[in-house]
Design an enzyme around this catalytic site. Sequence first.
Site, PDB file in Angstrom:
ATOM      1  N   GLY A 187       8.034  10.403 -35.708  1.00  0.00           N
ATOM      2  CA  GLY A 187       8.018  10.984 -37.056  1.00  0.00           C
ATOM      3  C   GLY A 187       7.662  12.469 -37.008  1.00  0.00           C
ATOM      4  O   GLY A 187       8.158  13.268 -37.822  1.00  0.00           O
ATOM      5  N   ASP A 188       6.821  12.839 -36.065  1.00  0.00           N
ATOM      6  CA  ASP A 188       6.428  14.250 -35.931  1.00  0.00           C
ATOM      7  C   ASP A 188       7.591  15.079 -35.392  1.00  0.00           C
ATOM      8  O   ASP A 188       7.826  16.211 -35.848  1.00  0.00           O
ATOM      9  CB  ASP A 188       5.220  14.372 -34.998  1.00  0.00           C
ATOM     10  CG  ASP A 188       4.023  13.572 -35.513  1.00  0.00           C
ATOM     11  OD1 ASP A 188       3.914  13.403 -36.741  1.00  0.00           O
ATOM     12  OD2 ASP A 188       3.212  13.122 -34.681  1.00  0.00           O
TER      13      ASP A 188
ATOM     14  N   GLY B 213      12.236   4.302 -38.747  1.00  0.00           N
ATOM     15  CA  GLY B 213      12.300   4.055 -37.301  1.00  0.00           C
ATOM     16  C   GLY B 213      13.746   3.992 -36.844  1.00  0.00           C
ATOM     17  O   GLY B 213      14.541   4.871 -37.166  1.00  0.00           O
TER      18      GLY B 213
ATOM     19  N   SER C 250      13.289  11.816 -28.663  1.00  0.00           N
ATOM     20  CA  SER C 250      11.881  11.826 -28.225  1.00  0.00           C
ATOM     21  C   SER C 250      11.379  10.423 -27.876  1.00  0.00           C
ATOM     22  O   SER C 250      10.455  10.254 -27.089  1.00  0.00           O
ATOM     23  CB  SER C 250      10.988  12.436 -29.319  1.00  0.00           C
ATOM     24  OG  SER C 250      10.733  11.484 -30.340  1.00  0.00           O
TER      25      SER C 250
ATOM     26  N   THR D 219       5.691   6.749 -30.326  1.00  0.00           N
ATOM     27  CA  THR D 219       4.575   7.529 -30.864  1.00  0.00           C
ATOM     28  C   THR D 219       5.025   8.964 -31.118  1.00  0.00           C
ATOM     29  O   THR D 219       5.598   9.602 -30.235  1.00  0.00           O
ATOM     30  CB  THR D 219       3.381   7.548 -29.878  1.00  0.00           C
ATOM     31  OG1 THR D 219       3.194   6.251 -29.345  1.00  0.00           O
ATOM     32  CG2 THR D 219       2.114   8.021 -30.560  1.00  0.00           C
TER      33      THR D 219
ATOM     34  N   ASP E 246      -5.138  12.161 -27.542  1.00  0.00           N
ATOM     35  CA  ASP E 246      -4.646  10.782 -27.561  1.00  0.00           C
ATOM     36  C   ASP E 246      -5.072  10.056 -26.285  1.00  0.00           C
ATOM     37  O   ASP E 246      -4.755  10.504 -25.169  1.00  0.00           O
ATOM     38  CB  ASP E 246      -3.116  10.761 -27.665  1.00  0.00           C
ATOM     39  CG  ASP E 246      -2.613  11.216 -29.031  1.00  0.00           C
ATOM     40  OD1 ASP E 246      -3.449  11.412 -29.946  1.00  0.00           O
ATOM     41  OD2 ASP E 246      -1.382  11.377 -29.182  1.00  0.00           O
TER      42      ASP E 246
ATOM     43  N   ASN F 114       6.770   7.306 -43.528  1.00  0.00           N
ATOM     44  CA  ASN F 114       7.503   6.233 -42.844  1.00  0.00           C
ATOM     45  C   ASN F 114       7.501   4.984 -43.734  1.00  0.00           C
ATOM     46  O   ASN F 114       6.948   5.000 -44.837  1.00  0.00           O
ATOM     47  CB  ASN F 114       6.954   5.994 -41.433  1.00  0.00           C
ATOM     48  CG  ASN F 114       5.565   5.363 -41.417  1.00  0.00           C
ATOM     49  OD1 ASN F 114       5.103   4.811 -42.424  1.00  0.00           O
ATOM     50  ND2 ASN F 114       4.899   5.447 -40.284  1.00  0.00           N
TER      51      ASN F 114
ATOM     52  N   SER G 180       7.348  14.714 -24.868  1.00  0.00           N
ATOM     53  CA  SER G 180       8.616  13.996 -25.041  1.00  0.00           C
ATOM     54  C   SER G 180       9.535  14.658 -26.064  1.00  0.00           C
ATOM     55  O   SER G 180      10.685  14.253 -26.215  1.00  0.00           O
ATOM     56  CB  SER G 180       8.351  12.549 -25.468  1.00  0.00           C
ATOM     57  OG  SER G 180       8.078  12.450 -26.848  1.00  0.00           O
TER      58      SER G 180
HETATM   59  O1  RIB Z   1       1.998  10.724 -35.108  1.00  0.00           O
HETATM   60  C1  RIB Z   1       1.446  10.446 -33.857  1.00  0.00           C
HETATM   61  C2  RIB Z   1       0.048  10.933 -33.770  1.00  0.00           C
HETATM   62  O2  RIB Z   1      -0.736  10.209 -34.681  1.00  0.00           O
HETATM   63  C3  RIB Z   1      -0.630  10.757 -32.433  1.00  0.00           C
HETATM   64  O3  RIB Z   1      -0.431  11.839 -31.563  1.00  0.00           O
HETATM   65  C4  RIB Z   1      -2.081  10.510 -32.794  1.00  0.00           C
HETATM   66  O4  RIB Z   1      -2.896  11.577 -32.422  1.00  0.00           O
HETATM   67  C5  RIB Z   1      -2.092  10.274 -34.300  1.00  0.00           C
HETATM   68  O5  RIB Z   1      -2.619  11.330 -34.966  1.00  0.00           O
HETATM   69 NA    NA Z   2       8.049   9.759 -27.119  1.00  0.00          NA
END
Ligand code: RIB
Ligand code: NA
Length: 306
Positions: A252-253, A221, A285, A249, A14, A183, A294
């Site tokens: 969601g992960d 969100g 996060s 950022t 990133d 999302n 994070s």
């Molecule tokens: O979900 C966030 C991610 O989306 C970032 O880290 C970026 O690499 C994209 O893939």
């Molecule tokens: Na973060």
Amino acid sequence: NLNEVVVIGSCMIDFVGYAPRLPKPGETIHGTEFVTNFGGKGANQCVAAAKLGINASLIARVGDDSWGEKYISNLIKNEVDTSYVFKTEGERTGIAQICVSEDGENQIVIIAGANKRLSIEDIEEASECIKTAKVLILQLETSVDVAVAAMRLCQGVSILNGAPFTTEYDHSLLELPTIFCVNEHEASQFTQLPVTNKMEAETAASKLISLGCRSVLITLGQDGAVYAEKRTGNIFYVETPKVESVDSTGAGDAFIGALAYLLVRRKELPIEEMVQNACIVAADSVTRKGTQPSFPDEQILEKLGI
Ligand code: RIB
Ligand code: NA
């Protein structure tokens, strides 16, 4: 069991610029800070689960550039099993160009590079690992065919994160996963319906069920998440704690990693509580910059009181 959570997906570097706001098309604005981070939805979700203390394995491809090496070291540092993280000759490690605004919103362009080379053969090579996973996680930064092939092998719970949106899929992509998670933007794209609030999200979730999904999770969100299940007709909404958003950022992960953790280690919990707790982990996060660094570690589990 060494294969509690198995993630098939992307590794991206990133390149993140922080700016007062997101630029408009054609506009140039001054930013305030630049950093490079380890990202990619696949690796992020894997690290999110690993940081909570679960055995997590990543099936992915990096390039044969210096970023590839560095990425593998980063995964090892985060205690992710990298037996199936392949280096790809003549390819570059995937990158993401990210802009983050002061209110924590982001914009992302990915150049998938080596991620595009993750293949059905790779899935076959890792088939034992996939078959024995308690939870299998997939996204769409690697090819749809790879995700479909892996879901066909899966004997546990599968979570497909339909991100980013693609038009190149057939009904099996929606029918195969145990949970289809998107999302609000992706939910809108997959259903061609507006998804800007809880009510619209419930309508979109019902549509995804009618399109073949077994269960659907739509994250909104700061506005929480909606869950719908075909078999029981159960549909519910949970709120997310209000936090000071520094960088959303990868929220969601963090959510998906936490959900996977709970599905394995707290499987007695009702799904509603799992979704609620995954929202809390994601919100946490958002209060820190970046993605993987994070994500909270095991200490947050005490705070959740589960
Ligand atoms: O979900 C966030 C991610 O989306 C970032 O880290 C970026 O690499 C994209 O893939
Ligand atoms: Na973060």
